[in-house]
Design a protein around this motif. Structure first.
Motif, PDB file in Angstrom:
ATOM      1  N   MET A   1     -14.102   5.083  -9.242  1.00 60.54           N
ATOM      2  CA  MET A   1     -14.353   4.525  -7.922  1.00 60.54           C
ATOM      3  C   MET A   1     -13.101   4.619  -7.073  1.00 60.54           C
ATOM      4  O   MET A   1     -12.003   4.297  -7.524  1.00 60.54           O
ATOM      5  CB  MET A   1     -14.788   3.060  -8.031  1.00 60.54           C
ATOM      6  N   THR A   2     -13.250   5.094  -5.855  1.00 63.16           N
ATOM      7  CA  THR A   2     -12.106   5.249  -4.953  1.00 63.16           C
ATOM      8  C   THR A   2     -11.522   3.894  -4.580  1.00 63.16           C
ATOM      9  O   THR A   2     -12.248   2.935  -4.328  1.00 63.16           O
ATOM     10  CB  THR A   2     -12.529   5.986  -3.681  1.00 63.16           C
ATOM     11  N   ARG A   3     -10.197   3.830  -4.547  1.00 59.83           N
ATOM     12  CA  ARG A   3      -9.502   2.630  -4.068  1.00 59.83           C
ATOM     13  C   ARG A   3      -9.019   2.879  -2.649  1.00 59.83           C
ATOM     14  O   ARG A   3      -8.715   4.012  -2.263  1.00 59.83           O
ATOM     15  CB  ARG A   3      -8.290   2.321  -4.945  1.00 59.83           C
ATOM     16  N   PHE A   4      -8.897   1.782  -1.893  1.00 55.40           N
ATOM     17  CA  PHE A   4      -8.445   1.882  -0.509  1.00 55.40           C
ATOM     18  C   PHE A   4      -7.311   0.900  -0.263  1.00 55.40           C
ATOM     19  O   PHE A   4      -7.380  -0.268  -0.667  1.00 55.40           O
ATOM     20  CB  PHE A   4      -9.602   1.601   0.455  1.00 55.40           C
ATOM     21  N   GLY A   5      -6.259   1.401   0.398  1.00 52.25           N
ATOM     22  CA  GLY A   5      -5.124   0.561   0.720  1.00 52.25           C
ATOM     23  C   GLY A   5      -4.797   0.636   2.195  1.00 52.25           C
ATOM     24  O   GLY A   5      -5.159   1.595   2.886  1.00 52.25           O
ATOM     25  N   VAL A   6      -4.101  -0.377   2.680  1.00 51.75           N
ATOM     26  CA  VAL A   6      -3.634  -0.394   4.068  1.00 51.75           C
ATOM     27  C   VAL A   6      -2.188  -0.871   4.084  1.00 51.75           C
ATOM     28  O   VAL A   6      -1.826  -1.807   3.370  1.00 51.75           O
ATOM     29  CB  VAL A   6      -4.521  -1.292   4.962  1.00 51.75           C
ATOM     30  N   GLY A  29     -12.435  -5.056   2.882  1.00 50.97           N
ATOM     31  CA  GLY A  29     -12.693  -4.312   1.659  1.00 50.97           C
ATOM     32  C   GLY A  29     -11.516  -3.533   1.104  1.00 50.97           C
ATOM     33  O   GLY A  29     -11.683  -2.751   0.157  1.00 50.97           O
ATOM     34  N   TYR A  30     -10.322  -3.741   1.657  1.00 51.82           N
ATOM     35  CA  TYR A  30      -9.163  -3.019   1.124  1.00 51.82           C
ATOM     36  C   TYR A  30      -8.780  -3.579  -0.240  1.00 51.82           C
ATOM     37  O   TYR A  30      -8.719  -4.797  -0.440  1.00 51.82           O
ATOM     38  CB  TYR A  30      -7.987  -3.109   2.103  1.00 51.82           C
ATOM     39  N   ASP A  31      -8.528  -2.679  -1.166  1.00 45.56           N
ATOM     40  CA  ASP A  31      -8.144  -3.064  -2.522  1.00 45.56           C
ATOM     41  C   ASP A  31      -6.651  -3.341  -2.634  1.00 45.56           C
ATOM     42  O   ASP A  31      -6.225  -4.098  -3.507  1.00 45.56           O
ATOM     43  CB  ASP A  31      -8.495  -1.933  -3.503  1.00 45.56           C
ATOM     44  N   VAL A  32      -5.866  -2.694  -1.768  1.00 46.12           N
ATOM     45  CA  VAL A  32      -4.412  -2.816  -1.817  1.00 46.12           C
ATOM     46  C   VAL A  32      -3.890  -3.132  -0.426  1.00 46.12           C
ATOM     47  O   VAL A  32      -4.237  -2.447   0.551  1.00 46.12           O
ATOM     48  CB  VAL A  32      -3.745  -1.512  -2.326  1.00 46.12           C
ATOM     49  N   ILE A  33      -3.086  -4.171  -0.336  1.00 50.18           N
ATOM     50  CA  ILE A  33      -2.372  -4.506   0.904  1.00 50.18           C
ATOM     51  C   ILE A  33      -0.907  -4.213   0.645  1.00 50.18           C
ATOM     52  O   ILE A  33      -0.289  -4.810  -0.241  1.00 50.18           O
ATOM     53  CB  ILE A  33      -2.572  -5.983   1.286  1.00 50.18           C
ATOM     54  N   ALA A  34      -0.361  -3.268   1.391  1.00 52.83           N
ATOM     55  CA  ALA A  34       1.005  -2.818   1.137  1.00 52.83           C
ATOM     56  C   ALA A  34       1.915  -3.148   2.310  1.00 52.83           C
ATOM     57  O   ALA A  34       1.472  -3.246   3.462  1.00 52.83           O
ATOM     58  CB  ALA A  34       1.028  -1.312   0.875  1.00 52.83           C
ATOM     59  N   VAL A  35       3.193  -3.318   2.001  1.00 55.74           N
ATOM     60  CA  VAL A  35       4.201  -3.596   3.024  1.00 55.74           C
ATOM     61  C   VAL A  35       5.216  -2.461   3.017  1.00 55.74           C
ATOM     62  O   VAL A  35       5.567  -1.930   1.955  1.00 55.74           O
ATOM     63  CB  VAL A  35       4.895  -4.952   2.769  1.00 55.74           C
ATOM     64  N   PRO A  36       5.698  -2.065   4.194  1.00 58.10           N
ATOM     65  CA  PRO A  36       6.660  -0.958   4.281  1.00 58.10           C
ATOM     66  C   PRO A  36       8.099  -1.449   4.166  1.00 58.10           C
ATOM     67  O   PRO A  36       8.349  -2.656   4.013  1.00 58.10           O
ATOM     68  CB  PRO A  36       6.386  -0.391   5.674  1.00 58.10           C
ATOM     69  N   ASP A  37       9.025  -0.521   4.257  1.00 57.04           N
ATOM     70  CA  ASP A  37      10.449  -0.832   4.122  1.00 57.04           C
ATOM     71  C   ASP A  37      11.221  -0.078   5.194  1.00 57.04           C
ATOM     72  O   ASP A  37      11.764   0.998   4.942  1.00 57.04           O
ATOM     73  CB  ASP A  37      10.924  -0.426   2.714  1.00 57.04           C
ATOM     74  N   HIS A  38      11.249  -0.646   6.399  1.00 55.84           N
ATOM     75  CA  HIS A  38      11.983  -0.050   7.514  1.00 55.84           C
ATOM     76  C   HIS A  38      12.866  -1.113   8.155  1.00 55.84           C
ATOM     77  O   HIS A  38      12.502  -2.304   8.178  1.00 55.84           O
ATOM     78  CB  HIS A  38      11.025   0.539   8.552  1.00 55.84           C
ATOM     79  N   LEU A  39      13.994  -0.709   8.689  1.00 56.72           N
ATOM     80  CA  LEU A  39      14.984  -1.661   9.182  1.00 56.72           C
ATOM     81  C   LEU A  39      14.505  -2.464  10.384  1.00 56.72           C
ATOM     82  O   LEU A  39      14.993  -3.555  10.635  1.00 56.72           O
ATOM     83  CB  LEU A  39      16.286  -0.928   9.530  1.00 56.72           C
TER      84      LEU A  39
END
Length: 277
Positions: A1-6, A29-39
């Motif tokens: 099953m496909t996973r979806f992240g934002v 319905g997002y499976d992954v909530i991600a945070v970036p790394d920018h200054l």
């Protein structure tokens, strides 16, 4: 099953506003909530912790930590602490970094070989510092050295499909055929390993005119034709059902069983997810 992240982005936000944004991503319905790394953005680990506190089931990721910004021993402490507080919901994403101005601001070399070497050193350091307690590792990039490392060491290989282009002073998307060659490179380098394959989509446009939709995204790939833009798996344009079909085709052709979109696409791509569940 496909996973979806934002990847959720915030230059500034109250705790309540950030938590509400994370809850909305989970509701879509997002499976992954991600945070970036920018200054110029909020720091990754505090926002990751609040994202976990605000949600119930979503995996919380870093997409992706810039290896040159982190000392291996200190990052191992951050990861250990975060994993202890949120349990098995952490997904650790690493990359070599790609914004030249951020390296200049931090007084760090932007040389590609140096950046790749820092990523390799960081992965080695985390293996030593975390041992068997390491969370799932995602490594994202495009060049041979980074993708070879990802193929051999990561649980998830993320394809950006966007090398740094000096003539533009930024990254730019490659064609679908070139990205497929990158996928094949990883499969060869991985040998018997079978890492999960992720793709980062730059933008989603909901429209009944797919050609006009991708033309509006030409800034991401100035030298690609309209036909090439329609084919790349790093851009989505069309109705939700058309984009859902594009996601299915991309999984079949490239093996992408995990799709990540950017913050600006969260609501629109959420309509696509409805067609894929």
């Amino acid at each position: 099953m496909t996973r979806f992240g934002v990847v959720l982005i915030a230059e500034e936000a109250s705790g309540d506003a950030w938590a509400a944004r994370c809850r909305r991503a989970e509701a879509l319905g997002y499976d992954v909530i991600a945070v970036p790394d920018h200054l110029n953005l909020l720091a990754p680990f505090p926002t990751a912790l609040l994202a976990a506190e605000a949600t119930e089931r979503a995996t919380i990721g870093t997409y992706v930590l810039n290896a040159s910004f982190h000392h291996r021993t200190l990052l191992a402490r951050e990861v250990t602490t975060t994993a202890a507080l949120i349990g098995d919901r952490l997904e650790l994403g690493l990359g070599a970094g790609y914004v030249a101005s951020e390296f200049a601001a931090a007084g760090l070399p932007f040389d590609p070989a140096v950046r790749a070497a820092r990523l390799e050193e960081l992965v080695d350091g985390l293996e030593e510092g975390l041992g068997g307690r390491r969370p799932p590792l995602l490594i994202g990039g495009h060049g041979d050295r980074v993708l070879r490392l990802a193929a051999r060491r990561a649980d998830i290989v993320s394809f950006t499909g966007a090398p740094y282009r000096p003539e533009y002073g930024r990254t730019a998307l490659v064609t679908a055929d070139e990205l497929l060659r990158r996928v094949e490179y990883v499969r060869t380098a991985a040998g018997e390993r079978r890492p999960e394959l992720n793709v980062l989509s730059k933008s989603t446009v909901l429209t009944r005119d797919r050609r006009a939709g991708v033309e509006s995204l030409r800034r991401y790939a100035p030298d690609l034709t309209a036909e090439e833009l329609l084919e790349v798996p790093t851009l989505f344009a069309g109705t939700p059902s058309q984009i859902a079909e594009q996601v299915r085709r991309n999984e079949e052709r490239f093996g992408f069983s995990y799709v990540t979109v950017t913050d600006s696409a969260m609501e629109d791509f959420g309509k696509v997810i409805e067609h894929l569940r």
